[in-house]
Scaffold this motif. Structure first.
Motif, PDB file in Angstrom:
ATOM      1  N   THR A  68     -16.702  -4.701 -14.414  1.00  0.00           N
ATOM      2  CA  THR A  68     -16.507  -3.885 -13.227  1.00  0.00           C
ATOM      3  C   THR A  68     -17.821  -3.786 -12.464  1.00  0.00           C
ATOM      4  O   THR A  68     -18.840  -3.354 -13.025  1.00  0.00           O
ATOM      5  CB  THR A  68     -16.019  -2.476 -13.588  1.00  0.00           C
ATOM      6  OG1 THR A  68     -14.810  -2.555 -14.343  1.00  0.00           O
ATOM      7  CG2 THR A  68     -15.772  -1.653 -12.323  1.00  0.00           C
ATOM      8  N   ILE A  69     -17.778  -4.181 -11.205  1.00  0.00           N
ATOM      9  CA  ILE A  69     -18.953  -4.088 -10.350  1.00  0.00           C
ATOM     10  C   ILE A  69     -18.819  -2.853  -9.470  1.00  0.00           C
ATOM     11  O   ILE A  69     -17.719  -2.505  -9.030  1.00  0.00           O
ATOM     12  CB  ILE A  69     -19.138  -5.367  -9.498  1.00  0.00           C
ATOM     13  CG1 ILE A  69     -20.479  -5.348  -8.766  1.00  0.00           C
ATOM     14  CG2 ILE A  69     -17.970  -5.555  -8.536  1.00  0.00           C
ATOM     15  CD1 ILE A  69     -20.821  -6.687  -8.082  1.00  0.00           C
ATOM     16  N   SER A  70     -19.922  -2.171  -9.237  1.00  0.00           N
ATOM     17  CA  SER A  70     -19.924  -1.005  -8.364  1.00  0.00           C
ATOM     18  C   SER A  70     -21.292  -0.901  -7.707  1.00  0.00           C
ATOM     19  O   SER A  70     -22.240  -1.600  -8.106  1.00  0.00           O
ATOM     20  CB  SER A  70     -19.600   0.272  -9.148  1.00  0.00           C
ATOM     21  OG  SER A  70     -20.562   0.491 -10.174  1.00  0.00           O
ATOM     22  N   ARG A  71     -21.393  -0.053  -6.704  1.00  0.00           N
ATOM     23  CA  ARG A  71     -22.663   0.112  -6.021  1.00  0.00           C
ATOM     24  C   ARG A  71     -22.862   1.553  -5.621  1.00  0.00           C
ATOM     25  O   ARG A  71     -21.883   2.270  -5.365  1.00  0.00           O
ATOM     26  CB  ARG A  71     -22.770  -0.815  -4.810  1.00  0.00           C
ATOM     27  CG  ARG A  71     -21.788  -0.528  -3.695  1.00  0.00           C
ATOM     28  CD  ARG A  71     -21.776  -1.680  -2.686  1.00  0.00           C
ATOM     29  NE  ARG A  71     -23.029  -1.793  -1.954  1.00  0.00           N
ATOM     30  CZ  ARG A  71     -23.403  -2.891  -1.300  1.00  0.00           C
ATOM     31  NH1 ARG A  71     -22.624  -3.959  -1.294  1.00  0.00           N
ATOM     32  NH2 ARG A  71     -24.543  -2.919  -0.640  1.00  0.00           N
ATOM     33  N   ASP A  72     -24.115   1.942  -5.573  1.00  0.00           N
ATOM     34  CA  ASP A  72     -24.497   3.264  -5.093  1.00  0.00           C
ATOM     35  C   ASP A  72     -25.443   3.028  -3.933  1.00  0.00           C
ATOM     36  O   ASP A  72     -26.622   2.733  -4.130  1.00  0.00           O
ATOM     37  CB  ASP A  72     -25.166   4.064  -6.213  1.00  0.00           C
ATOM     38  CG  ASP A  72     -25.481   5.487  -5.803  1.00  0.00           C
ATOM     39  OD1 ASP A  72     -25.675   5.742  -4.592  1.00  0.00           O
ATOM     40  OD2 ASP A  72     -25.547   6.355  -6.683  1.00  0.00           O
ATOM     41  N   ASN A  73     -24.930   3.145  -2.723  1.00  0.00           N
ATOM     42  CA  ASN A  73     -25.741   2.820  -1.553  1.00  0.00           C
ATOM     43  C   ASN A  73     -26.939   3.759  -1.403  1.00  0.00           C
ATOM     44  O   ASN A  73     -28.000   3.346  -0.945  1.00  0.00           O
ATOM     45  CB  ASN A  73     -24.878   2.853  -0.297  1.00  0.00           C
ATOM     46  CG  ASN A  73     -23.859   1.723  -0.273  1.00  0.00           C
ATOM     47  OD1 ASN A  73     -24.078   0.649  -0.819  1.00  0.00           O
ATOM     48  ND2 ASN A  73     -22.733   1.976   0.359  1.00  0.00           N
ATOM     49  N   ALA A  74     -26.755   4.995  -1.797  1.00  0.00           N
ATOM     50  CA  ALA A  74     -27.848   5.960  -1.675  1.00  0.00           C
ATOM     51  C   ALA A  74     -29.028   5.608  -2.583  1.00  0.00           C
ATOM     52  O   ALA A  74     -30.168   5.931  -2.278  1.00  0.00           O
ATOM     53  CB  ALA A  74     -27.348   7.363  -1.995  1.00  0.00           C
TER      54      ALA A  74
END
Length: 116
Positions: A68-74
């Protein structure tokens, strides 16, 4: 100059899990679809998962349902959760932009070793 720093790799038994992180400097992360790649010994680097700036994801068939790929832009960070790992997935894992003309220099990667 953009710096990509991957972390979170390690040694795990087959069937185990790891969570990888990649932090990018500056605005590179904010404007790019990001991908996780891996390169096993003697093999070409391959894209295993990617995520758009809006959060849409794509996976290589070999990892669907397990990664599972995810991102936290902050935090300028992209993650890869690896579950049900297989020995053949032993590789150095890297992150970078998806599109070739947007890529930064490759980071050092993070080693994932899966024992049988």
């Amino acid at each position: 100059q953009v710096q990509l720093v991957e972390s979170g790799g390690g040694l795990v038994q087959a069937g185990g899990s790891l969570r990888l992180s990649c932090q990018a400097s500056g605005t590179f992360f904010s404007f790019n679809a990001m991908g996780w790649y891996r390169q096993a010994p003697g093999k070409q680097r391959e894209l295993v998962a990617d995520i758009t700036t809006g959060g849409s994801t794509n996976y290589a068939d070999s990892v669907k349902g397990r990664f599972t790929i995810s991102r936290d832009n902050a935090k300028n960070t992209v993650y890869l959760q690896l579950n049900s790992l297989k020995p053949e997935e032993t590789a150095v894992y890297y992150c970078n932009a998806v599109y070739i003309d947007r890529r930064a220099g490759w980071g050092q990667g993070t080693q994932v070793t899966v024992s049988s």
